[in-house]
Each structure stands twice: as C-alpha cells, then as structure tokens.
Design an enzyme around this catalytic site. Structure first.
Site, PDB file in Angstrom:
ATOM      1  N   LYS A  26       0.840  -1.205   0.000  1.00 38.52           N
ATOM      2  CA  LYS A  26       0.000   0.000   0.000  1.00 38.52           C
ATOM      3  C   LYS A  26       0.871   1.250   0.000  1.00 38.52           C
ATOM      4  O   LYS A  26       0.563   2.229  -0.672  1.00 38.52           O
ATOM      5  CB  LYS A  26      -0.932  -0.002   1.203  1.00 38.52           C
ATOM      6  CG  LYS A  26      -1.962  -1.088   1.021  1.00 38.52           C
ATOM      7  CD  LYS A  26      -3.067  -1.084   1.999  1.00 38.52           C
ATOM      8  CE  LYS A  26      -4.074  -2.138   1.593  1.00 38.52           C
ATOM      9  NZ  LYS A  26      -3.687  -3.506   1.953  1.00 38.52           N
TER      10      LYS A  26
ATOM     11  N   GLN B 218      -6.297  -3.071   9.312  1.00 38.10           N
ATOM     12  CA  GLN B 218      -5.883  -4.396   8.846  1.00 38.10           C
ATOM     13  C   GLN B 218      -6.584  -5.465   9.693  1.00 38.10           C
ATOM     14  O   GLN B 218      -6.321  -5.614  10.864  1.00 38.10           O
ATOM     15  CB  GLN B 218      -4.353  -4.526   8.949  1.00 38.10           C
ATOM     16  CG  GLN B 218      -3.812  -5.846   8.420  1.00 38.10           C
ATOM     17  CD  GLN B 218      -4.082  -6.045   6.928  1.00 38.10           C
ATOM     18  OE1 GLN B 218      -3.832  -5.172   6.113  1.00 38.10           O
ATOM     19  NE2 GLN B 218      -4.635  -7.208   6.573  1.00 38.10           N
TER      20      GLN B 218
ATOM     21  N   ASP C 186     -12.714   1.382   2.593  1.00 39.53           N
ATOM     22  CA  ASP C 186     -12.965  -0.029   2.234  1.00 39.53           C
ATOM     23  C   ASP C 186     -14.380  -0.457   2.627  1.00 39.53           C
ATOM     24  O   ASP C 186     -14.684  -1.645   2.677  1.00 39.53           O
ATOM     25  CB  ASP C 186     -11.915  -0.953   2.865  1.00 39.53           C
ATOM     26  CG  ASP C 186     -11.835  -2.298   2.124  1.00 39.53           C
ATOM     27  OD1 ASP C 186     -12.272  -2.359   0.948  1.00 39.53           O
ATOM     28  OD2 ASP C 186     -11.351  -3.275   2.727  1.00 39.53           O
TER      29      ASP C 186
END
Ligand code: NAD
Length: 281
Positions: A50, A94, A117
């Site tokens: 990322k 995460q 997300d």
C-alpha cells in the site's frame, strides 16, 4: 480454445495512472492511513504494497502501528485521531484483529466519509440500497475487471462462492444490483458443483485450494478467482484449479495477477475520491 486471461495488473496500472494524473493537479494531496495491530508478517507485506501504491499515485501514506496487546479504547482513540486529521482522507484497518479486540467497535469508530474499504455499517447499508458511496475494494475491483473485458452481468446467472462480510456478501450485492441473478454458496451448500455448473459468471472467494475443478465450470463461463491461497508447494494460487478451468471458461482471472492488483488500485481511487469529497483540489 483456452480462456482469455483477465489481466488485473494491466487494469490496475490504468486505474492508478488515472489517479496519479488527478492527484498531480491537486494542491492538497489525498492521504491514506492504515492501522496495523501486532506483527503479523502477511500484514507487513500488505502494508509495504500500500505504501508503494500510494507513492506511485502521489498519495500521502501513514501507518499507525499498535502492539498486539493494545486495548480496545486505545485502538478506538487511534482511529478517532485519524478521523480528526485533515491530512488523512482514508482509513484502513488491517483485519483480522487479535481475538481480544472487537472488530465491530473499530468499524463503527471510522468516520464514514473516510471509510475507503466500506466497513462502517452506514456505508454497508448504502451499498445494499444502491446509494452512491464507497464500495469495498475487492468486490468493486471484480466489477471493474468484468467491465474492462466487456462482460455485462445483466441477465446472467452468477454463482458467488463465499459469504464473508468483506468479500462474498458485498460481491453478491453488487452483482445483483448489476442485474445478475445471484446464488450465494457457502460451507453448508449441499451441492456446490451443481450451483457452480449453472453459472454464467462464477466468482469464488472461499480460501480453499483446489475447490473449483474443471467439471464445475460451465462451457464459456466467466471465472473470477478472488482467493489468495498457497498450494502444497507454497506457491500462490486461488480456489480454482486453473489448468482445468482455463479449458472451459471464456474469461478467467489468474492468481496472482488477477483480482489482487485491481483491489489495491481501487483503494487508491477511493482515497482520491474521499479527498475530493473533503474539498481537496
Ligand atoms: P472468509 O474465510 O471470511 O470466508 C470464506 C467464505 O467461503 C465463507 O463464507 C465460507 O462459508 C466459504 N467457504 C469456505 N470453504 C468453502 C467450501 N469448501 N465450500 C463452499 N464455501 C466455502 O474469507 P474472506 O475474507 O472472504 O476471503 C476469502 C478468500 O479471498 C481468501 O483466500 C482471501 O485471502 C481472499 N481475499 C482476496 C482479496 C483480493 O484482493 N484478491 C481480498 C480479500 C480476500
């Protein structure tokens, strides 16, 4: 004739190039932050990827690292701090989190307009209602791959293998909203092979090497393999027995190089869109 490969790397490069050009013209750059709890080696690899993607696109990137034994309140406080920061437009947690932490509390803590997300329940609700908001990066990436190869979901039979909150469920919703007739399969589905054989578009995200064999693929189907697994030799692979399915399908995604790179590119795009919504120009 073997299937045409759906090249995720090529599509990802196009998406990222477009984001890079948009960001280049912005005086205030978009920013993405990732919250990493503990020292999971796989998570460190994702984090490095990322960081690289952000560098390529001109997006500011920050990692908030917290110890594996961090408390729930401390984690929530870290997310709230990111909510307040003007340099950060997108927040990514995460998952999975260590067992003592409640993921739902963290999802609720993310400001919905920074939820790139789509894990906050209000964004998940918008997704189901078909309201324009963030779409989760992996299912959105699959839709982009289908579009890139001229595969219209409308009027097709779609079988989705997997019903997780982050992949299977939103993917099924996006296919339904795109006018497919969708069947969702999971570990309690009695005859998975039959459900797969009926699919014009077969999408799998079970995390189970060798699950989808060639005889489960309809002649001329589109096969999208979201899973990222390891075979007995330790090599990356998906759920689909690729060598068999490639002989039956019309289009198929490779693993690696299929859905994964597009997922990452959509994250860059969502971060840029979040920044634009925050008034950055
Ligand atoms: P998960 O374990 O949360 O969900 C797996 C789902 O598959 C469950 O709903 C389960 O019922 C179903 N399933 C498992 N085995 C099955 C079987 N034998 N028959 C029928 N259904 C079965 O996993 P997840 O987080 O949804 O991830 C799924 C896979 O996708 C993993 O391999 C993961 O690494 C991969 N993934 C890839 C990307 C990407 O960018 N390509 C992103 C997220 C996840």
């Amino acid at each position: 004739m073997p299937a045409t490969l759906m090249d995720g790397k090529a599509l990802a490069a196009k998406i990222k190039e477009r984001v890079r050009r948009e960001v280049e013209n912005m005086a205030r750059k978009p920013g993405l932050a990732m919250v990493l709890v503990g020292e999971d080696p796989a998570a460190q690899v994702y984090e490095a990827g990322k960081r690289r993607d952000c560098q390529q696109c001109g997006i500011y990137y920050d990692t908030v690292r917290l110890p594996g034994d961090v408390g729930q309140e401390e984690l929530t406080a870290a997310v709230e701090e990111l909510n307040r920061r003007e340099d950060i437009d997108g927040i990514l947690i995460q998952f999975p989190l260590p067992e003592h932490l409640d993921g739902r509390v963290v999802q609720l803590a993310i400001r919905p307009d920074k939820d790139v997300d789509c894990v906050h329940p209000s964004n998940v609700g918008d997704l189901i209602l078909g309201v324009d908001s963030f779409q989760p990066c992996t299912p959105a990436g699959v839709m982009r791959l289908l579009e890139e190869y001229g595969v219209s979901p409308a009027g097709k039979r779609c079988t989705m293998v997997g019903r997780s909150n982050i992949v299977g469920k939103p993917q099924a919703v996006l296919m339904m909203l795109a006018d497919s007739t969708v069947t969702v399969c999971h570990t309690k589905t009695p005859d998975l092979a039959r459900e797969c054989r009926g699919a014009d578009v077969l999408i799998t995200a079970a995390g189970c090497t060798g699950l989808i064999t060639g005889d489960m693929v309809k002649e001329g189907a589109v096969v999208v393999d979201i899973a990222i697994n390891r075979d007995s030799g330790g090599r990356l692979c998906g759920d689909v027995v690729f060598d068999q399915a490639v002989e039956k399908a019309k289009y198929i995604t490779p693993v690696p190089g299929g859905v994964g790179p597009v997922t990452r590119a959509v994250l860059m795009e969502n971060t840029w869109k979040a920044a634009a919504r925050h008034g950055k120009k």
